[in-house]
Design a protein around this motif. Structure first.
Motif, PDB file in Angstrom:
ATOM      1  N   TRP A  60      32.278  32.668  36.122  1.00 51.73           N
ATOM      2  CA  TRP A  60      33.199  33.304  37.054  1.00 51.73           C
ATOM      3  C   TRP A  60      33.606  34.657  36.483  1.00 51.73           C
ATOM      4  O   TRP A  60      34.005  34.750  35.313  1.00 51.73           O
ATOM      5  CB  TRP A  60      34.444  32.425  37.259  1.00 51.73           C
ATOM      6  CG  TRP A  60      34.162  31.168  38.038  1.00 51.73           C
ATOM      7  CD1 TRP A  60      33.373  30.117  37.641  1.00 51.73           C
ATOM      8  CD2 TRP A  60      34.660  30.817  39.327  1.00 51.73           C
ATOM      9  NE1 TRP A  60      33.351  29.140  38.604  1.00 51.73           N
ATOM     10  CE2 TRP A  60      34.135  29.552  39.660  1.00 51.73           C
ATOM     11  CE3 TRP A  60      35.510  31.455  40.233  1.00 51.73           C
ATOM     12  CZ2 TRP A  60      34.427  28.907  40.850  1.00 51.73           C
ATOM     13  CZ3 TRP A  60      35.807  30.801  41.431  1.00 51.73           C
ATOM     14  CH2 TRP A  60      35.267  29.551  41.734  1.00 51.73           C
ATOM     15  N   LEU A  61      33.507  35.693  37.284  1.00 47.97           N
ATOM     16  CA  LEU A  61      33.866  37.042  36.869  1.00 47.97           C
ATOM     17  C   LEU A  61      35.159  37.456  37.563  1.00 47.97           C
ATOM     18  O   LEU A  61      35.262  37.365  38.791  1.00 47.97           O
ATOM     19  CB  LEU A  61      32.757  38.030  37.209  1.00 47.97           C
ATOM     20  CG  LEU A  61      31.409  37.776  36.534  1.00 47.97           C
ATOM     21  CD1 LEU A  61      30.342  38.700  37.123  1.00 47.97           C
ATOM     22  CD2 LEU A  61      31.499  37.939  35.023  1.00 47.97           C
ATOM     23  N   THR A  62      36.138  37.917  36.790  1.00 44.45           N
ATOM     24  CA  THR A  62      37.387  38.370  37.402  1.00 44.45           C
ATOM     25  C   THR A  62      37.205  39.723  38.079  1.00 44.45           C
ATOM     26  O   THR A  62      37.797  39.981  39.122  1.00 44.45           O
ATOM     27  CB  THR A  62      38.513  38.469  36.360  1.00 44.45           C
ATOM     28  OG1 THR A  62      38.139  39.403  35.335  1.00 44.45           O
ATOM     29  CG2 THR A  62      38.795  37.108  35.731  1.00 44.45           C
ATOM     30  N   VAL A  90      30.072  33.520  40.187  1.00 45.96           N
ATOM     31  CA  VAL A  90      31.078  33.795  41.205  1.00 45.96           C
ATOM     32  C   VAL A  90      31.840  35.052  40.800  1.00 45.96           C
ATOM     33  O   VAL A  90      32.253  35.188  39.645  1.00 45.96           O
ATOM     34  CB  VAL A  90      32.063  32.618  41.360  1.00 45.96           C
ATOM     35  CG1 VAL A  90      33.066  32.905  42.480  1.00 45.96           C
ATOM     36  CG2 VAL A  90      31.310  31.320  41.620  1.00 45.96           C
ATOM     37  N   GLY A  91      32.033  35.975  41.739  1.00 43.39           N
ATOM     38  CA  GLY A  91      32.783  37.182  41.418  1.00 43.39           C
ATOM     39  C   GLY A  91      33.047  38.012  42.652  1.00 43.39           C
ATOM     40  O   GLY A  91      32.693  37.629  43.778  1.00 43.39           O
ATOM     41  N   PRO A  92      33.666  39.169  42.480  1.00 40.65           N
ATOM     42  CA  PRO A  92      33.978  40.041  43.617  1.00 40.65           C
ATOM     43  C   PRO A  92      32.710  40.574  44.277  1.00 40.65           C
ATOM     44  O   PRO A  92      31.604  40.489  43.709  1.00 40.65           O
ATOM     45  CB  PRO A  92      34.774  41.188  42.973  1.00 40.65           C
ATOM     46  CG  PRO A  92      35.186  40.688  41.639  1.00 40.65           C
ATOM     47  CD  PRO A  92      34.151  39.716  41.210  1.00 40.65           C
ATOM     48  N   VAL A  93      32.888  41.145  45.452  1.00 45.08           N
ATOM     49  CA  VAL A  93      31.762  41.817  46.121  1.00 45.08           C
ATOM     50  C   VAL A  93      31.220  42.891  45.174  1.00 45.08           C
ATOM     51  O   VAL A  93      31.976  43.673  44.596  1.00 45.08           O
ATOM     52  CB  VAL A  93      32.222  42.451  47.448  1.00 45.08           C
ATOM     53  CG1 VAL A  93      31.097  43.296  48.052  1.00 45.08           C
ATOM     54  CG2 VAL A  93      32.658  41.363  48.422  1.00 45.08           C
ATOM     55  N   ASN A 153      42.237  48.915  38.959  1.00 43.32           N
ATOM     56  CA  ASN A 153      41.599  50.032  39.672  1.00 43.32           C
ATOM     57  C   ASN A 153      40.264  49.667  40.310  1.00 43.32           C
ATOM     58  O   ASN A 153      39.599  50.528  40.891  1.00 43.32           O
ATOM     59  CB  ASN A 153      41.440  51.248  38.745  1.00 43.32           C
ATOM     60  CG  ASN A 153      40.590  50.949  37.535  1.00 43.32           C
ATOM     61  OD1 ASN A 153      39.627  50.202  37.609  1.00 43.32           O
ATOM     62  ND2 ASN A 153      40.961  51.524  36.404  1.00 43.32           N
ATOM     63  N   VAL A 154      39.837  48.422  40.176  1.00 44.00           N
ATOM     64  CA  VAL A 154      38.734  47.874  40.959  1.00 44.00           C
ATOM     65  C   VAL A 154      39.192  46.510  41.474  1.00 44.00           C
ATOM     66  O   VAL A 154      40.172  45.948  40.968  1.00 44.00           O
ATOM     67  CB  VAL A 154      37.438  47.715  40.136  1.00 44.00           C
ATOM     68  CG1 VAL A 154      36.918  49.072  39.661  1.00 44.00           C
ATOM     69  CG2 VAL A 154      37.654  46.774  38.951  1.00 44.00           C
ATOM     70  N   THR A 155      38.502  45.975  42.453  1.00 46.18           N
ATOM     71  CA  THR A 155      38.867  44.656  42.974  1.00 46.18           C
ATOM     72  C   THR A 155      38.819  43.634  41.847  1.00 46.18           C
ATOM     73  O   THR A 155      37.792  43.463  41.187  1.00 46.18           O
ATOM     74  CB  THR A 155      37.908  44.234  44.099  1.00 46.18           C
ATOM     75  OG1 THR A 155      37.988  45.181  45.156  1.00 46.18           O
ATOM     76  CG2 THR A 155      38.281  42.859  44.624  1.00 46.18           C
ATOM     77  N   THR A 156      39.941  42.972  41.627  1.00 44.51           N
ATOM     78  CA  THR A 156      40.076  42.030  40.522  1.00 44.51           C
ATOM     79  C   THR A 156      40.763  40.768  41.020  1.00 44.51           C
ATOM     80  O   THR A 156      41.765  40.844  41.743  1.00 44.51           O
ATOM     81  CB  THR A 156      40.907  42.641  39.378  1.00 44.51           C
ATOM     82  OG1 THR A 156      40.259  43.825  38.911  1.00 44.51           O
ATOM     83  CG2 THR A 156      41.063  41.664  38.232  1.00 44.51           C
ATOM     84  N   PHE A 157      40.213  39.626  40.633  1.00 42.43           N
ATOM     85  CA  PHE A 157      40.792  38.352  41.035  1.00 42.43           C
ATOM     86  C   PHE A 157      41.299  37.577  39.825  1.00 42.43           C
ATOM     87  O   PHE A 157      40.631  37.492  38.795  1.00 42.43           O
ATOM     88  CB  PHE A 157      39.759  37.490  41.771  1.00 42.43           C
ATOM     89  CG  PHE A 157      39.375  38.035  43.120  1.00 42.43           C
ATOM     90  CD1 PHE A 157      40.275  38.016  44.178  1.00 42.43           C
ATOM     91  CD2 PHE A 157      38.125  38.592  43.329  1.00 42.43           C
ATOM     92  CE1 PHE A 157      39.934  38.518  45.421  1.00 42.43           C
ATOM     93  CE2 PHE A 157      37.767  39.107  44.571  1.00 42.43           C
ATOM     94  CZ  PHE A 157      38.681  39.071  45.620  1.00 42.43           C
ATOM     95  N   GLY A 158      42.497  37.031  39.973  1.00 44.65           N
ATOM     96  CA  GLY A 158      42.974  36.018  39.056  1.00 44.65           C
ATOM     97  C   GLY A 158      42.578  34.671  39.626  1.00 44.65           C
ATOM     98  O   GLY A 158      42.464  34.507  40.852  1.00 44.65           O
ATOM     99  N   TYR A 159      42.350  33.682  38.757  1.00 47.02           N
ATOM    100  CA  TYR A 159      41.889  32.371  39.209  1.00 47.02           C
ATOM    101  C   TYR A 159      42.838  31.262  38.770  1.00 47.02           C
ATOM    102  O   TYR A 159      43.293  31.236  37.618  1.00 47.02           O
ATOM    103  CB  TYR A 159      40.493  32.071  38.659  1.00 47.02           C
ATOM    104  CG  TYR A 159      39.418  33.016  39.153  1.00 47.02           C
ATOM    105  CD1 TYR A 159      39.155  33.149  40.513  1.00 47.02           C
ATOM    106  CD2 TYR A 159      38.671  33.773  38.255  1.00 47.02           C
ATOM    107  CE1 TYR A 159      38.173  33.999  40.969  1.00 47.02           C
ATOM    108  CE2 TYR A 159      37.679  34.630  38.694  1.00 47.02           C
ATOM    109  CZ  TYR A 159      37.429  34.745  40.063  1.00 47.02           C
ATOM    110  OH  TYR A 159      36.458  35.602  40.508  1.00 47.02           O
TER     111      TYR A 159
END
Length: 294
Positions: A60-62, A90-93, A153-159
């Motif tokens: 999984w990539l944040t 799994v990660g952002p677009v 500064n880029v799309t970043t997700f916490g899980y």
């Protein structure tokens, strides 16, 4: 009873550091290892931790910053060479585009290795899942996973990983945001970006360029105090600080957190193992605690 633990592989930053590898950690759900981020040195750190890289089938990539991706090519190609035959990322677009560029970059090398008789499985058929919006993520791992968008500064997700009544949250890189407080609500363990430490390579000396960069970074990362405030508001049981710049003072960071946070605090170190366990095994309403092993 589900066994839940996190092995900190890399607790560093984009800056080279002998003490800390690039950002990465393994979440253990019983005997299933899930790799989260894949910074510089991840494959070596897996080996040091006694985790054969080819046994990891989930990454999984944040977010897609270089320091969270530098180790991907070695993990992908080296792990497949050692026997991995299935991988889901799994990660952002943009994750699929990045993966395909790695395959293109090493196309001649990969073709040679396959010509020797190696299977292309786990390399040319990687399952890429791109997260288009926050929310619960459909997955085949034995956990409920929720993604929330962070401030970076880029799309970043916490899980948020929920399994067996326990919760582990990994913030990714972020400035303070209500979304991380919501995501970490009641968590047994929060792994939190604490890049803006008082003492670091950016605050030592008189390098004006470093000073300017450090000032801007405060819009994209957290201070130890902010990490403590997030954990306190969210009711987190244990807080682990990570993503340290070279020269960061761990003791000082710990002191800053404890001024605002009543729970347990761990200064993340490479290869440290943090277990989430039941204090009163088999009894109702048992309290959850975390154990830390070097």
């Amino acid at each position: 009873m589900v066994k839940l633990a996190v092995r900190m592989l890399g607790t560093g930053s984009p800056r080279p550091d002998l003490e800390r590898s690039g950002p990465a950690q393994v979440l253990w759900i019983d005997d299933l290892p899930i790799l989260i981020d894949c910074g510089e040195g991840t494959t070596t750190q897996l080996l040091k931790a006694g985790i054969p890289p080819h046994t990891i089938n989930h990454l999984w990539l944040t977010h897609l910053h270089s320091d969270h991706l530098f180790g991907y090519a070695q993990f992908l190609i080296g792990g497949q060479g050692d026997g991995r035959r299935e991988l889901t990322v799994v990660g952002p677009v943009g994750t699929k585009k990045y993966h395909e560029r790695i395959l293109q970059l090493y196309e001649e090398d990969i073709n040679y290795r396959l010509s020797l008789g190696r299977s292309p499985k786990g390399l040319l058929d990687v399952n890429i899942i791109e997260i288009e919006e926050p929310g619960e993520i459909s997955t085949d791992i034995p956990a409920k996973v929720t993604a929330a968008q962070m401030i970076h500064n880029v799309t970043t997700f916490g899980y948020r990983f929920e399994v067996g009544g326990k919760v582990v949250v990994i913030s990714g890189d972020t400035a303070p945001t209500p979304e991380i407080v919501k995501l970490a609500a009641g968590a047994d363990l929060l792994i939190q970006d604490a890049a803006i430490t008082t003492t670091s390579v950016y605050t030592k000396g008189e390098n004006k360029e470093f000073s300017k960069v450090f000032e801007k970074l405060q819009n994209e990362h957290c201070t130890p105090t902010q990490c403590g405030e997030i954990a306190q508001e969210a009711g987190v049981k244990k807080l682990v600080l990570t993503h340290f710049l070279p020269g960061a003072d761990g003791e000082e960071a710990h002191e800053e957190v404890k001024r605002v946070y009543a729970g347990e605090v761990v200064i993340g170190e490479d290869l440290k193992l943090i277990e989430v366990i039941d204090e009163l095994v088999g009894k109702p309403n048992s309290k959850i605690k975390c154990e830390v092993h070097s």
